[in-house]
Scaffold this active site. Structure first.
Site, PDB file in Angstrom:
ATOM      1  N   SER A  30      26.990 -32.103 -38.997  1.00  0.00           N
ATOM      2  CA  SER A  30      25.526 -32.110 -38.917  1.00  0.00           C
ATOM      3  C   SER A  30      24.889 -31.587 -40.206  1.00  0.00           C
ATOM      4  O   SER A  30      23.676 -31.709 -40.391  1.00  0.00           O
ATOM      5  CB  SER A  30      25.072 -31.240 -37.749  1.00  0.00           C
ATOM      6  OG  SER A  30      25.588 -31.748 -36.545  1.00  0.00           O
ATOM      7  N   CYS A  31      25.697 -30.971 -41.063  1.00  0.00           N
ATOM      8  CA  CYS A  31      25.195 -30.460 -42.347  1.00  0.00           C
ATOM      9  C   CYS A  31      24.816 -31.631 -43.253  1.00  0.00           C
ATOM     10  O   CYS A  31      25.193 -32.772 -43.000  1.00  0.00           O
ATOM     11  CB  CYS A  31      26.262 -29.624 -43.047  1.00  0.00           C
ATOM     12  SG  CYS A  31      26.823 -28.191 -42.108  1.00  0.00           S
TER      13      CYS A  31
END
Lengths: 169, 288
Positions: A30-31
């Site tokens: 998700s980064c």
């Protein structure tokens, strides 16, 4: 010919270089891995952000963790190396999300989507032109950047490697 | 997948299938008993010399920053505490095989380890915040939640991409796609393996239901902690394989644990910071 070793941009890290450089952001879930470049000075930088915004009630240990303080910090570090902050261009990838099926999942759990929206909004606010981006989906990604050729590549296990863009301003 | 193989066959016929040393399992059980003490734990652990040596090496790692070197097991239990030694014991028992690559799931060396240890730590943190599950049990369950992948990997023959493609086409999660294509998923394989290893029921439940905690009957806060720990670890990209983030997240787990989804960012931040600190321990694991 010796192969240059890329700078590994780990979670919450910001790296900045003047001149040719190689960067790599490995294992983005998700980064988001974002690279910025100033064509006038040749200064570039990369950041690996984890969360959209810093906590109001907690000191910031690493600005690179958060989109809202990390991106301005990246710009500041690039300016300190001689970048013209009015001419920056950027590309980014990551922001994957878990795959949800029919579940009424709170948007707060969508870290990837929130990160992607925060990056998009802040780049617009900072007037940094986005050349290309690839966000969303449910695959992990690795982003590699070669500043000598201004090439940004994105690789995922299931989709292989592809050129995301050439960072021309 | 080239040949039809039943779930039972996966557990029976997989070559080089790992196991948990008996001494590690005994330590895990003993630490739950009120009669245990440093001497009894050390005595049990000393039955396995290789495991004892690894535990001592970990106890002396830079992570714990002890002022003097610990040279015997009883001393390590007294200084670090029974809970800590129990967790070190599980780490020492699983690291050698969990750090191997798993081609079937496109997991490189140490990727499975990174994901499993991340889930153990994140789950433990969630258990601490919720105060509704034993941190130690959640740690062990988190560490072991994906053991089914270790057995199933050999039989997938690098077909993970095909399962992902099916999942995307059919709009289902990876574990559902595994079930439809193979007839079972890595959670069910893990459950069989866990029973074969004689793991406690609460840990087997977490292995079985870590992707679908609503199906666990009766519901289990340990399963919920492992489910959310697994979710956070995937989101932060720790040890992502070909299955990536093709899983669902269960909001009911937050509700059952009395946590607000708004707490997620704080938990994520604490988890990543905690994981980075543990990297000192990994250096010693690699050398052990």
């Amino acid at each position: 010919m010796a192969v240059a070793t890329p700078t590994l941009v780990g979670m919450a890290e910001i790296h900045v270089h003047q001149g040719p450089a190689l960067y790599s952001c490995i294992g983005l879930g998700s980064c988001i891995g974002l690279v910025a470049h100033c064509p006038a000075s040749g200064v570039s930088g990369m950041i690996h952000v984890m969360l959209p915004e810093a906590f109001k009630d907690k000191p910031i240990d690493k600005p690179g963790k958060f989109v809202d303080v990390g991106l301005p910090e990246l710009v500041k570090m690039m300016a300190a190396k001689g970048a013209n902050t009015n001419r920056l261009v950027a590309a980014y990838a990551g922001g994957a999300q878990v795959f949800k099926i029919g579940a009424d999942v709170s948007s707060r759990l969508d870290i990837g989507k929130r990160n992607a929206e925060a990056v998009k909004d802040l780049l617009e606010k900072l007037r940094i032109r986005t050349i290309a981006h690839e966000v969303g989906g449910s695959n992990g990604r690795t982003v590699t950047v070669d500043i000598a050729s201004l090439t940004v590549k994105v690789r995922s296990i299931n989709e292989g490697e592809k050129v995301l863009c050439v960072l021309r301003g | 997948m080239g040949q039809t193989i039943t779930l039972e066959d996966v557990v029976k016929r997989t070559p080089d299938l790992p196991s948990i040393p008996a001494a590690a399992l005994k330590v895990m059980r003993e630490t739950d008993e009120s009669t245990s003490n440093a001497a009894s734990i050390a005595k049990t652990l000393s039955q396995d010399q290789a495991l004892s040596a690894r535990v001592l090496r970990l106890a002396n790692s830079a992570y714990y920053g002890l002022s003097k070197r610990v040279t015997n097991l009883q001393e390590s239990v007294v200084i670090l505490g029974m809970r800590c030694v129990r967790n070190l014991c599980m780490v020492a028992a699983t690291y050698p095989w969990m750090s191997r690559k798993l081609d079937g799931y496109c997991l490189g060396p140490k990727a499975m380890w990174s994901h499993s240890f991340g889930t153990a730590l994140a789950g433990q943190l969630i258990a601490r915040m919720s105060k509704k599950a034993s941190e130690d049990v959640v740690f062990t369950a988190g560490l072991l939640h994906d053991i089914g992948k270790v057995a199933l990997s050999v039989w997938l023959e690098n077909k993970t991409s095909a399962i992902v493609q099916y999942a995307e086409l059919a709009q289902v999660s990876f574990d559902v796609a595994e079930r439809r294509i193979l007839g079972y998923d890595h959670c069910e394989v893990g459950e069989h393996l866990g029973r074969q290893w004689n793991l406690p029921d609460e840990i087997v439940a977490a292995v079985r239901w870590h992707h679908d905690p609503d199906q666990c009957q009766p519901s289990s806060n340990i399963v919920d902690c492992v489910h959310l720990g697994n979710f956070l670890t995937m989101a932060m990209g720790f040890g992502l394989g070909g299955d990536g983030l093709h899983y669902s997240v269960c909001e009911n787990s937050f509700v059952r644990l009395g946590l607000q989804p708004d707490a997620l960012d704080q938990i994520t931040d604490q988890f990543v910071t905690g994981y980075e600190e543990y990297e000192k321990l990994f250096e010693d694991l690699s050398a052990a």
